[in-house]
Write an enzyme that holds these catalytic residues in place. Sequence first.
Site, mmCIF file in Angstrom:
data_model
loop_
_atom_site.group_PDB
_atom_site.id
_atom_site.type_symbol
_atom_site.label_atom_id
_atom_site.label_comp_id
_atom_site.label_asym_id
_atom_site.label_seq_id
_atom_site.Cartn_x
_atom_site.Cartn_y
_atom_site.Cartn_z
ATOM 1 N N GLU A 262 -3.937 5.638 -5.221
ATOM 2 C CA GLU A 262 -4.416 6.435 -6.356
ATOM 3 C C GLU A 262 -5.120 5.624 -7.444
ATOM 4 O O GLU A 262 -5.088 6.029 -8.617
ATOM 5 C CB GLU A 262 -3.216 7.164 -6.972
ATOM 6 C CG GLU A 262 -2.189 6.273 -7.706
ATOM 7 C CD GLU A 262 -0.991 5.862 -6.862
ATOM 8 O OE1 GLU A 262 -1.113 5.857 -5.622
ATOM 9 O OE2 GLU A 262 0.055 5.511 -7.442
ATOM 10 N N GLU A 296 -2.800 12.088 -4.125
ATOM 11 C CA GLU A 296 -3.434 10.977 -4.856
ATOM 12 C C GLU A 296 -4.093 11.486 -6.138
ATOM 13 O O GLU A 296 -4.028 10.837 -7.183
ATOM 14 C CB GLU A 296 -4.464 10.255 -3.980
ATOM 15 C CG GLU A 296 -3.922 9.730 -2.658
ATOM 16 C CD GLU A 296 -2.647 8.928 -2.758
ATOM 17 O OE1 GLU A 296 -2.457 8.227 -3.768
ATOM 18 O OE2 GLU A 296 -1.816 9.002 -1.828
HETATM 19 N N1 HT7 Z 1 1.072 4.794 -4.366
HETATM 20 C C1 HT7 Z 1 0.543 4.454 -3.086
HETATM 21 C C2 HT7 Z 1 1.326 3.333 -2.517
HETATM 22 C C3 HT7 Z 1 0.574 2.462 -1.564
HETATM 23 C C4 HT7 Z 1 1.068 1.258 -1.076
HETATM 24 C C5 HT7 Z 1 2.223 0.572 -1.299
HETATM 25 C C6 HT7 Z 1 2.426 -0.646 -0.640
HETATM 26 C C7 HT7 Z 1 1.494 -1.141 0.222
HETATM 27 C C8 HT7 Z 1 0.304 -0.452 0.449
HETATM 28 C C9 HT7 Z 1 0.112 0.765 -0.202
HETATM 29 N N2 HT7 Z 1 -0.918 1.638 -0.169
HETATM 30 C C10 HT7 Z 1 -0.622 2.671 -1.012
HETATM 31 C C11 HT7 Z 1 0.541 5.598 -2.140
HETATM 32 C C12 HT7 Z 1 0.999 6.871 -2.702
HETATM 33 O O1 HT7 Z 1 2.182 7.162 -2.702
HETATM 34 O O2 HT7 Z 1 0.221 7.616 -3.223
HETATM 35 ZN ZN ZN Z 2 2.156 8.547 -4.213
#
Ligand code: HT7
Ligand code: ZN
Length: 864
Positions: A262, A296
């Site tokens: 996001e 997102e």
């Molecule tokens: N907030 C995002 C989390 C996320 C993430 C965490 C660790 C490694 C890679 C990652 N890519 C995205 C996803 C979400 O909950 O919207």
């Molecule tokens: Zn999220």
Amino acid sequence: PPMILREDYRPFGWLVPNVRLDFTLGLAETTVRADLQVARNPAADSTPVLRLNGDGLNPLEVLVDGAVMNSWVMEGPDLLVTLPDDAHTVTITTRIDPAANSQLMGLYASGGMLCTQCEAEGFRRITFFPDRPDVLSTYRVRMTGPRADFPVLLSNGDLVGSGDGADGTHWAEWHDPWPKPSYLFALVAGDLMVQRDSFTTMNGREVDLGIYVRAEDEGRTDHAMQSLKRSMKWDEEVFGREYDLGIFNIVAVSDFNMGAMENKGLNVFNTKYVLADPDTATDGDYDAVEGVIAHEYFHNWSGNRITCRDWFQLSLKEGFTVLRDQLFSQDMGSAPVKRIEDVRVLRSVQFPEDSGPLSHPIRPDSFREISNFYTATVYNKGAEVIRMMRTMAGPERFRAGCDLYFQRHDGEAATCEDFVRAMEDGAGLDLRQFRRWYSQAGTPQVRVAVASVEGGVELTLSQTTPATPGQEGKQAVPIPLKLALHDRATGTLGEETLLMLTGAEQRVTLPHDGDAPVLSVNRGFSAPVVIRRDLAPDDLVFLAARDDDPFARYEAMQDLVVGHLLSAVRGEAPEKWGAEGGRAAIRDVLATVLADDGIDDLMRGELLILPGETYLAEQLPVADPGRIHTAREALKGWLGQALEGEFLALHHRASRVGNGFDAEAKGARKVKTQALVFLAAGNPGLAAELATAQYDASCEPGGTMTDRQGGLLVLAGLDSPARTARLLDFYNRHQDNPLVIDKWFSLQAQSLHRNALAHVQALAQHPDFTLRNPNRARSLFMAFVGNANAFHAPGGEGYRMIADTVLALDPLNPQTAARFVPPLGRWRRIEPGRAALMREQLERIAAAPRLSRDTFEQVSRSLG
Ligand code: HT7
Ligand code: ZN
């Protein structure tokens, strides 16, 4: 690796109000010059030492207020700079190699483009920085790179300048006016196509929308764009949240560790959750794209405008945003079906997590590697906890609580406690005891007993929560239970009421007129608990066929099947669970469901789904996966034969519905493949013919991937000459589309074929297979783990294959590798022979040299 404790939180000693980043881009060499304006934080303990986190970086140059400074020191991966005064500008230059970044954290190369992933701690792989969510800065980002390689240059916020440079280079400068933590920073550079659109906000502001993809994916972003616009509108209407920049961009990348990210004004997505067209995406894919786009986008308020103080508060943004995306999807499609799907995920993923060695509260108290805490508990149970507040307050007061939260904490890095307090003040709830849902791990078990008394019934409700690692004694939590009393004899359905179970045990008397009261409880799954109720099969049959709450119907159907299967697994006398060991009752209810004109096919499809093998195993203290599989397949086969005519008629009727994307057509596709699943178990020869015909029809113009994949999945589990031919056809037809080839790997790994394990071993050697792409690795091995019978092969070959995968993947991509550990961690709940084999593989992983922090933590907790 050290354990980080929630109670050790301290504000950072320095503020970093403004950041300027200057990137000179190259796939194999990118130079980053970061100007950090820093000032002492009056709210923190004073320190002259500025600790800047790094991960694998060397400072090429450090300037303080424009002058070279050489007295910096490295402490492990971090850079420490001692500063004499209260405010300075610190300039640091680093150089990184995105092409060598196989972890996909920080700045990395994917298919010739450059992109970033900074949550949770990826920014420190780009430049030295206080990489923690409570340090908020405004960012100005300049990128320079060869125009031929990177015609598109994107970052957060607004484009404030662009132009040509020397030697075929060009540059762009972006400015994000909203202060944000480093984990929301993003940069993308590449040769991308864009679909543009616009959205007018509720206050009449124009927002330019763009979805960027590689040229080969052009034309497949329309559904994502429509989903985005629906999300923006819904968030205004339902939560009063308006978008706050002039630009909202989404970029799709094919190498990505999770679903999407996001980043402020520049979401980066796994291609899987952007691209969709009828020939290559299933109905499930369409729904997933809509849900993730919404999720997102909703983070712009629940996550970005109000972020987390520290990573222990992750559920503050994730649990809340999952609830928001669930409510959105309920409104966009069938609310009851969406609720059932969400509960199925919770019970098949989060409940096992909560009853195993990796159990943790939605607000954890400690971690070694935060990436391991992006879990179903933080996300899905977190959403259920907030949903309970909504149930207790009602939608209007819940909205008032949300409004207060957004108003009170806008621009802050907040805590779960802040959210709860805003709910107390804004929604008028007393949440003193409710806070235990944040601190206590484990799934509460609620026992419900019903006794007839004069003029009504007396309910005795009691709750216990099993001990979890590090939390022996549990306290009672407040549990909102929606319930109704129906009358079986007259068929009269009672009114729904909300009862709060707050103590360890509670008795309530409810008025009831008739003689045959049947309790419908936890309607709509009002609380994320396990209900233990001793309902006779006849009562379950009544609820499954008649309850006015669709979730309660589904639940009764599940309980009926679970009762029969557990009885069969335990080897009990068949009479114990009614005629034919309960099979006859299940057959009769299924027949009612198949004939019921009062429900649509989407709902019918839910009622036809038998409880999964993991969910069944979860009902037993120690499970034998082989026995569970055999019992479940036997029931399916018996039902397939007993209702062969009905399933055939259903398949026939559904096959005549058109290929559209309305609820009727989607429902028809859903029940069509489910009919095949039962028929395949009861009459494999006939099912092979039908599955082949379904597959072939789906290849006609206008045919859908839902039918094609459904037919092929069933066919892949059977021994039929058509099997190999259609698998080959599918591969040839879609070999240029990686997301569809992922499906090809998955459906073979999930298949019920007795040689599924050998097929997976062979597919791992396929030229198209690679561990470097997380989607591809998951498409084969996560799908395999979900194939309980194959994964739990009695000789332990499945366990060995997954351990081999962890060991091969760990040096490349530790985050993705660690996600394969939890399935082995379930060993305590599996029969002793297999448990020993699972443990052996965990020990083999644990003994490997140079294990990543991610995998080390998951393996040691699993063995612990
Ligand atoms: N907030 C995002 C989390 C996320 C993430 C965490 C660790 C490694 C890679 C990652 N890519 C995205 C996803 C979400 O909950 O919207
Ligand atoms: Zn999220």
